[in-house]
Motif scaffolding. Structure first.
Motif, short mmCIF file in Angstrom:
data_model
loop_
_atom_site.label_atom_id
_atom_site.label_comp_id
_atom_site.label_asym_id
_atom_site.label_seq_id
_atom_site.Cartn_x
_atom_site.Cartn_y
_atom_site.Cartn_z
N ILE A 1 0.84 -1.19 0.00
CA ILE A 1 0.00 0.00 0.00
C ILE A 1 0.88 1.24 0.00
CG2 ILE A 1 -1.47 1.41 1.48
CD1 ILE A 1 -3.21 -0.82 2.00
N VAL A 2 0.62 2.10 -0.97
CA VAL A 2 1.24 3.42 -1.00
C VAL A 2 0.18 4.41 -0.54
CG1 VAL A 2 2.47 5.11 -2.41
CG2 VAL A 2 2.63 2.67 -2.96
N CYS A 3 0.46 5.14 0.54
CA CYS A 3 -0.57 5.98 1.14
C CYS A 3 0.04 7.28 1.67
CB CYS A 3 -1.26 5.24 2.29
SG CYS A 3 -0.16 4.90 3.69
N PRO A 4 -0.77 8.32 1.87
CA PRO A 4 -0.29 9.52 2.54
C PRO A 4 0.18 9.17 3.96
CG PRO A 4 -2.39 9.93 1.47
CD PRO A 4 -2.18 8.45 1.45
N ARG A 5 1.28 9.75 4.38
CA ARG A 5 1.87 9.37 5.66
C ARG A 5 0.93 9.60 6.84
NH1 ARG A 5 6.95 8.07 7.02
NH2 ARG A 5 7.73 8.72 4.97
N GLY A 6 0.07 10.57 6.74
CA GLY A 6 -0.86 10.83 7.83
C GLY A 6 -1.84 9.71 8.10
N LEU A 7 -1.99 8.77 7.16
CA LEU A 7 -2.92 7.63 7.32
C LEU A 7 -2.20 6.34 7.69
CD1 LEU A 7 -5.08 8.22 4.11
CD2 LEU A 7 -5.47 9.14 6.40
N LEU A 8 -0.89 6.40 7.82
CA LEU A 8 -0.11 5.17 8.00
C LEU A 8 -0.57 4.37 9.20
CD1 LEU A 8 2.26 3.37 7.21
CD2 LEU A 8 3.76 4.87 8.56
N SER A 9 -0.88 5.01 10.31
CA SER A 9 -1.25 4.27 11.52
C SER A 9 -2.51 3.43 11.32
CB SER A 9 -1.45 5.25 12.69
OG SER A 9 -2.51 6.15 12.40
N VAL A 10 -3.43 3.91 10.50
CA VAL A 10 -4.67 3.15 10.23
C VAL A 10 -4.32 1.83 9.55
CG1 VAL A 10 -6.87 3.13 9.00
CG2 VAL A 10 -6.03 5.25 10.05
N TYR A 11 -3.46 1.87 8.55
CA TYR A 11 -3.11 0.67 7.81
C TYR A 11 -2.18 -0.24 8.62
CZ TYR A 11 -5.20 3.24 3.98
OH TYR A 11 -6.08 3.93 3.20
N GLU A 12 -1.33 0.34 9.44
CA GLU A 12 -0.48 -0.48 10.32
C GLU A 12 -1.33 -1.30 11.27
OE1 GLU A 12 2.54 -1.06 10.04
OE2 GLU A 12 3.83 0.68 9.76
N HIS A 13 -2.40 -0.72 11.75
CA HIS A 13 -3.27 -1.41 12.71
C HIS A 13 -4.12 -2.49 12.04
CE1 HIS A 13 -5.88 -2.00 16.19
NE2 HIS A 13 -6.92 -1.83 15.39
N GLY B 1 5.03 11.67 1.64
CA GLY B 1 4.74 12.94 2.27
C GLY B 1 5.10 12.97 3.73
N ASP B 2 4.47 13.88 4.49
CA ASP B 2 4.77 14.00 5.91
C ASP B 2 3.54 13.66 6.74
OD1 ASP B 2 3.15 16.38 6.08
OD2 ASP B 2 4.84 17.47 5.19
N ALA B 3 3.67 13.74 8.05
CA ALA B 3 2.62 13.29 8.97
C ALA B 3 1.34 14.11 8.88
CB ALA B 3 3.15 13.30 10.40
N THR B 4 1.39 15.29 8.28
CA THR B 4 0.18 16.11 8.14
C THR B 4 -0.60 15.81 6.88
OG1 THR B 4 1.39 17.89 7.02
CG2 THR B 4 1.30 17.96 9.44
N ASP B 5 -0.05 14.99 5.99
CA ASP B 5 -0.71 14.70 4.72
C ASP B 5 -1.75 13.60 4.89
OD1 ASP B 5 0.72 16.55 3.21
OD2 ASP B 5 2.36 15.15 2.83
N ASP B 6 -3.01 13.92 4.55
CA ASP B 6 -4.07 12.92 4.65
C ASP B 6 -4.74 12.65 3.30
OD1 ASP B 6 -5.55 15.21 4.26
OD2 ASP B 6 -6.49 15.20 6.25
N HIS B 7 -4.17 13.17 2.21
CA HIS B 7 -4.61 12.84 0.86
C HIS B 7 -3.44 13.08 -0.09
CE1 HIS B 7 -5.49 17.19 1.19
NE2 HIS B 7 -5.17 17.23 -0.10
N PHE B 8 -3.55 12.48 -1.29
CA PHE B 8 -2.45 12.59 -2.25
C PHE B 8 -2.42 13.98 -2.89
CE2 PHE B 8 -2.46 7.98 -2.00
CZ PHE B 8 -1.12 7.68 -2.13
N LYS B 9 -1.19 14.46 -3.12
CA LYS B 9 -0.96 15.77 -3.72
C LYS B 9 0.10 15.63 -4.81
CE LYS B 9 -1.73 17.77 0.86
NZ LYS B 9 -1.15 18.57 1.97
N PRO B 10 0.18 16.57 -5.74
CA PRO B 10 1.20 16.48 -6.80
C PRO B 10 2.62 16.33 -6.27
CG PRO B 10 -0.43 18.14 -7.37
CD PRO B 10 -0.75 17.70 -5.97
#
Length: 497
Positions: free
Chosen positions: A278-290, A301-310
């Motif tokens: 899974i390639v995901c915005p870093r701000g969602l990583l904990s959801v997929y880890e769990h 991206g960084d921990a504040t990113d919750d959607h994909f950006k250019p």
């Protein structure tokens, strides 16, 4: 060729050419059709003693009369009702009526010359629908309309010759009214309308009856019924390195929509891939880890990113370039303007074979120009609403959907899995494949993500795009069949994984 779906015009052309060029006359074709249906009735239905035959004046009636002759030889009495009388029958139907009379050595035959004369108070074990065939292109009226309404109220099963009276052979629409058959005998070729719109609800069980039509006369057919025997399922190859056993990259996720990627990843993993990433915005990583301990996670991206950006594009391309594999783009991506821009740029630079699903389809539909890299395979998986976004006009029925899928797939050299009832696979060659089972369960929220995961998994196994779609649909069917055998109510998405 027994799974070829013919239009009414194709059926007429094949019939005409067989008679003219092969020298097999229409009476012989009618004899083979009717005898095949009669044998199927005798082998599948026990204890029959009396049948009612509703007849028009064309070859559909002739087929019914052949059935009556064979069944009467097995002491099954026949009551015939000619809705347009017997004075203007087709030549082959008239000949078969005369034969039926000659075969009646036990006074088992009763004939009514009109609907008004017909005694509707009798009882019959079955009703043969030989009123109107594939040539119908206007709404039913007069005695045919009365006959259809009356037959649908009877307790006896209705068996239709070639197509239920009132069903359009091409579109599957009911022409004002339509026979509701328990069984339909398809002569020489299944009809496209059997499987579109109201067709599945009106035809009942479809029994294919082969006629001596040369296969090359069916060369114009480009729509086929999907058959699971066509899809090879190689056994798993244990002992290989995980990255050599199929890798699927899932580019997915945005705040509030993480469940779609979870279902897609679980579905793909269940098919035996070596790795799902899974390639995901870093701000969602904990959801997929769990929720996905067996799945590899690659955040961007960084921990504040919750959607994909250019700004995530270069890193995303870097990640999917690390190992050979396929891509599933779209589950739960969201519809941020930045995400739509990311999708457009990603698709123009991505060299991997890709399944484009859900919100990625929304983003693609907004783009007037598709910059698909050469030698890259795309599979689009739209539901009807998503498919309409790619059209200049609303797609309101299955007939339009079939032709639009066929046109777009061929023009853009892509594969489309059009979700709905039925499911339709459009291929870059212009061929289309149609499902023949209830796919309504897959319209529930989440089931599309499960299906996309399975299609992505087969694409990662290096199956062709059309085979990947077919495999995904057939796996869903098998799991649905097993679920319905043991459970009550509607299945949840997880039941298909």
């Amino acid at each position: 060729m027994s799974h070829c779906l013919l239009t009414a015009q194709q059926s007429r052309d094949i019939d005409r050419k067989t008679i003219k060029e092969m020298g097999i006359d229409g009476f012989t074709l009618m004899e083979i059709a009717g005898s095949s249906a009669a044998k199927a009735i005798l082998s599948g239905r026990a204890g029959l003693s009396h049948g009612l035959y509703l007849c028009g004046k064309g070859n559909n009636a002739g087929d019914a009369l052949v059935v009556g002759r064979y069944l009467m030889q097995h002491n099954i009495a026949a009551t015939l009702v000619f809705l347009s009388g017997t004075g203007d029958l087709s030549a082959d139907a008239e000949k078969n009526l005369e034969l039926l009379r000659r075969f009646d050595s036990r006074n088992q035959l009763t004939i009514f010359e009109s609907w008004e004369d017909f005694d509707q108070t009798g009882t019959w074990d079955f009703i043969i629908d030989g009123m109107l065939g594939t040539g119908l292109d206007s709404e039913l009226r007069g005695d045919y309309l009365k006959g259809v309404h009356w037959a649908n109220k009877q307790s006896a099963p209705v068996l239709s010759m070639d197509i239920p009276t009132g069903l359009h052979a091409d579109t599957g629409e009911a022409m004002g009214a339509c026979i509701r058959a328990e069984q339909t005998f398809a002569f020489g070729g299944r009809k496209q309308g059997h499987y579109l719109e109201e067709g599945p609800a009106k035809t009942g069980e479809i029994t294919y009856c082969e006629l001596p039509f040369p296969n090359h006369y069916k060369a114009s057919c480009n729509t086929f019924l999907l058959d699971e025997s066509w899809v090879e399922r190689p056994p798993a190859q244990p002992g290989r390195h995980k990255y050599a056993s199929g890798v699927l990259y899932i580019i997915a996720g945005s705040e509030g929509l993480t469940g779609a990627a979870i279902l897609a990843a679980q579905s793909a993993w269940a098919e035996g891939l070596g790795a799902v990433i899974i390639v995901c915005p870093r701000g969602l990583l904990s959801v997929y880890e769990h929720n996905l301990p067996s799945i590899i996670k690659k955040p961007v991206g960084d921990a504040t990113d919750d959607h994909f950006k250019p700004k995530h594009l270069s890193r995303t391309l870097e990640i999917i370039g690390e190992k050979e594999g396929a891509v599933l783009l779209g589950p739960g991506l969201g519809r941020h303007e930045e995400t739509a821009s990311f999708v457009s740029r990603f698709l123009s630079r991505n060299s991997r074979n890709t399944v484009i699903d859900a919100d990625a389809l929304w983003a693609l539909a907004r783009s007037r120009q598709w910059n698909k890299p050469d030698n890259t395979q795309w599979i689009l998986t739209p539901h009807p609403g998503e498919l309409s976004r790619f059209a200049d006009h609303p797609i309101t029925n299955d007939y339009q959907r079939l032709h639009f899928v066929q046109e777009v797939s061929s023009d853009h050299q892509i594969t489309i899995l059009s979700k709905g009832m039925p499911g339709i696979i459009g291929t870059s060659s212009g061929m289309c494949y149609v499902t023949n089972y209830n796919t309504q369960y897959f319209a529930r929220a989440g089931n599309g993500d499960v299906l996309a995961g399975k299609v992505g998994a087969y694409l990662a196994f290096d199956r062709t795009p059309d085979a990947s779609c077919a495999e995904g649909l057939l796996q869903g069917k098998e799991k649905l069949d097993r679920y319905l055998e043991t459970a009550q109510g509607l299945p949840e998405p997880g039941d298909f994984i």
